[in-house]
Design an enzyme around this catalytic site. Structure first.
Site, PDB file in Angstrom:
ATOM      1  N   TYR A   7     106.150  33.457 -35.704  1.00 35.74           N
ATOM      2  CA  TYR A   7     105.746  34.312 -36.818  1.00 35.74           C
ATOM      3  C   TYR A   7     106.195  33.706 -38.160  1.00 35.74           C
ATOM      4  O   TYR A   7     105.693  34.094 -39.210  1.00 35.74           O
ATOM      5  CB  TYR A   7     106.337  35.719 -36.709  1.00 35.74           C
ATOM      6  CG  TYR A   7     105.988  36.497 -35.457  1.00 35.74           C
ATOM      7  CD1 TYR A   7     105.017  36.059 -34.566  1.00 35.74           C
ATOM      8  CD2 TYR A   7     106.655  37.691 -35.157  1.00 35.74           C
ATOM      9  CE1 TYR A   7     104.720  36.786 -33.415  1.00 35.74           C
ATOM     10  CE2 TYR A   7     106.353  38.412 -34.019  1.00 35.74           C
ATOM     11  CZ  TYR A   7     105.394  37.956 -33.150  1.00 35.74           C
ATOM     12  OH  TYR A   7     105.114  38.683 -32.022  1.00 35.74           O
ATOM     13  N   HIS A  57     107.622  32.763 -25.250  1.00 28.60           N
ATOM     14  CA  HIS A  57     106.541  33.480 -25.949  1.00 28.60           C
ATOM     15  C   HIS A  57     105.220  33.474 -25.186  1.00 28.60           C
ATOM     16  O   HIS A  57     104.542  34.498 -25.105  1.00 28.60           O
ATOM     17  CB  HIS A  57     106.348  32.888 -27.349  1.00 28.60           C
ATOM     18  CG  HIS A  57     105.699  33.823 -28.318  1.00 28.60           C
ATOM     19  ND1 HIS A  57     105.916  33.763 -29.661  1.00 28.60           N
ATOM     20  CD2 HIS A  57     104.830  34.844 -28.137  1.00 28.60           C
ATOM     21  CE1 HIS A  57     105.205  34.716 -30.264  1.00 28.60           C
ATOM     22  NE2 HIS A  57     104.539  35.383 -29.361  1.00 28.60           N
ATOM     23  N   ASP A 110     111.242  43.235 -33.721  1.00 22.80           N
ATOM     24  CA  ASP A 110     110.641  42.189 -32.888  1.00 22.80           C
ATOM     25  C   ASP A 110     110.091  41.085 -33.781  1.00 22.80           C
ATOM     26  O   ASP A 110     109.244  41.334 -34.637  1.00 22.80           O
ATOM     27  CB  ASP A 110     109.511  42.807 -32.061  1.00 22.80           C
ATOM     28  CG  ASP A 110     108.877  41.804 -31.114  1.00 22.80           C
ATOM     29  OD1 ASP A 110     109.285  41.760 -29.955  1.00 22.80           O
ATOM     30  OD2 ASP A 110     107.977  41.050 -31.556  1.00 22.80           O
ATOM     31  N   LYS A 162     111.361  35.044 -29.888  1.00 22.80           N
ATOM     32  CA  LYS A 162     110.628  34.306 -28.845  1.00 22.80           C
ATOM     33  C   LYS A 162     110.494  32.863 -29.279  1.00 22.80           C
ATOM     34  O   LYS A 162     110.477  32.601 -30.480  1.00 22.80           O
ATOM     35  CB  LYS A 162     109.224  34.913 -28.660  1.00 22.80           C
ATOM     36  CG  LYS A 162     109.169  36.420 -28.855  1.00 22.80           C
ATOM     37  CD  LYS A 162     107.787  36.984 -28.693  1.00 22.80           C
ATOM     38  CE  LYS A 162     107.756  38.464 -29.029  1.00 22.80           C
ATOM     39  NZ  LYS A 162     107.703  38.765 -30.477  1.00 22.80           N
TER      40      LYS A 162
END
Ligand code: A2P
Length: 279
Positions: A55, A113, A50, A80
């Site tokens: 990120y 997200h 994931d 996302k």
């Protein structure tokens, strides 16, 4: 060196699209940390990773996949996209950028997200996902951090996420959302399933059950999640904890133990609220 474990069981998201119940979370790893953790996790038997645009480690995730030597098709990759892409065209641009950073030809599961209701474009973002799904660039589509009111907006238009990923652990049971997910056949994903390494793992109820099974508190929490048919993506950069977190399919919790863990839910005023937080 830890040897490889059995693969996690899967859950069906759609005909022919199966998501492993346990995956590797990668926040807050940078590219190099993600590459090392993904390569090690895949070596151990993880088949689900994931990540997210936000990120900043999709390149590292792709690098870890290639380093591992595990075939692309054997690994389920979720990513996302951020609020700036909340439009039909934007979702396509976000998807193409993630594909390029990951270095893959398709994404297994692409999520909006955060709903970011202040800009009120999450419906268009989801409509963009539907188009990407039709085009075959993504195998499944969903949402993350959508609250009941945000989901209702999709339902009114006949739109249905295949998965909604939410913060969930024994201290955050999220019963309102779980009831909606069950009613609509939406799979639940749990982020921050270990409470981000916080005091929850020292909870005496959790620690007591762990001791009774000769397991760790983290394993008990993850088992409580997957035993409810919820997908968990704990993050660890540590090879031993990576192995431990995947090793939760050879024991089970009794009804009484599940019920004891169910009582731990509590209000959390610091929890991120998707009506005011998002990126
Ligand atoms: P580390 O990366 O050093 O293992 P969450 O996924 O809920 O956000 O939790 C991630 C945090 O929990 C990280 O700080 C991670 O640290 C820690 N963690 C991951 N697995 C375990 C485990 N089995 N036992 C204790 N802490 C863990």
């Amino acid at each position: 060196m830890t040897s490889s474990l059995s693969l996690a069981p899967t859950l069906s998201l759609a005909p022919g699209v199966d998501i492993p119940l346990l995956g590797l979370g990668t926040w807050p790893m940078n590219d190099e940390e993600a590459a090392a953790a993904v390569a090690e996790a895949l070596r151990l038997g993880y088949r689900h990773v994931d990540t997210a645009e936000n990120y900043g480690n999709e390149r590292g995730v792709g690098e870890g996949l290639r380093r591992s030597g595990v075939a692309r098709e054997a690994v389920f990759i979720t990513t996302k996209f951020n609020r700036q892409w909340h439009s039909v065209d934007g979702a396509r641009q976000a998807c193409e950028a993630s594909l390029a950073r990951l270095g893959v030809a398709y994404i297994d599961l692409l999520l909006v997200h955060w709903p970011n209701p202040d800009q009120d474009r999450f419906v268009e973002a989801f409509q963009g996902l539907v188009k990407l799904h039709e085009a075959g660039l993504v195998r499944a589509i969903g949402t993350s951090n959508f609250k009941p009111a945000h989901l209702e907006r999709l339902f009114e238009l006949g739109l249905l996420p295949q998965l909604n990923q939410i913060q969930l652990d024994p201290y955050h049971r999220r019963d309102d959302l779980l009831a909606i997910h069950r009613r609509k056949g939406i799979v639940t994903g749990a982020w921050r399933p270990l409470g981000c390494g916080n005091a929850m793992l020292a909870d005496p109820v959790i620690a007591g059950i762990a001791e009774a099974h000769g397991r760790t508190s983290a394993q008990v929490v993850l088992r409580w999640i997957v035993q409810q048919g919820i997908v968990a993506t704990p993050k660890s950069a540590n090879p031993e904890r990576l192995a431990q977190n995947l090793d939760i399919f050879s024991f089970s919790l009794s009804e009484a133990e599940m019920a004891a863990l169910d009582t731990l839910d509590r209000p959390d005023p610091t929890m991120l609220d998707a009506d005011s937080f998002g990126h």
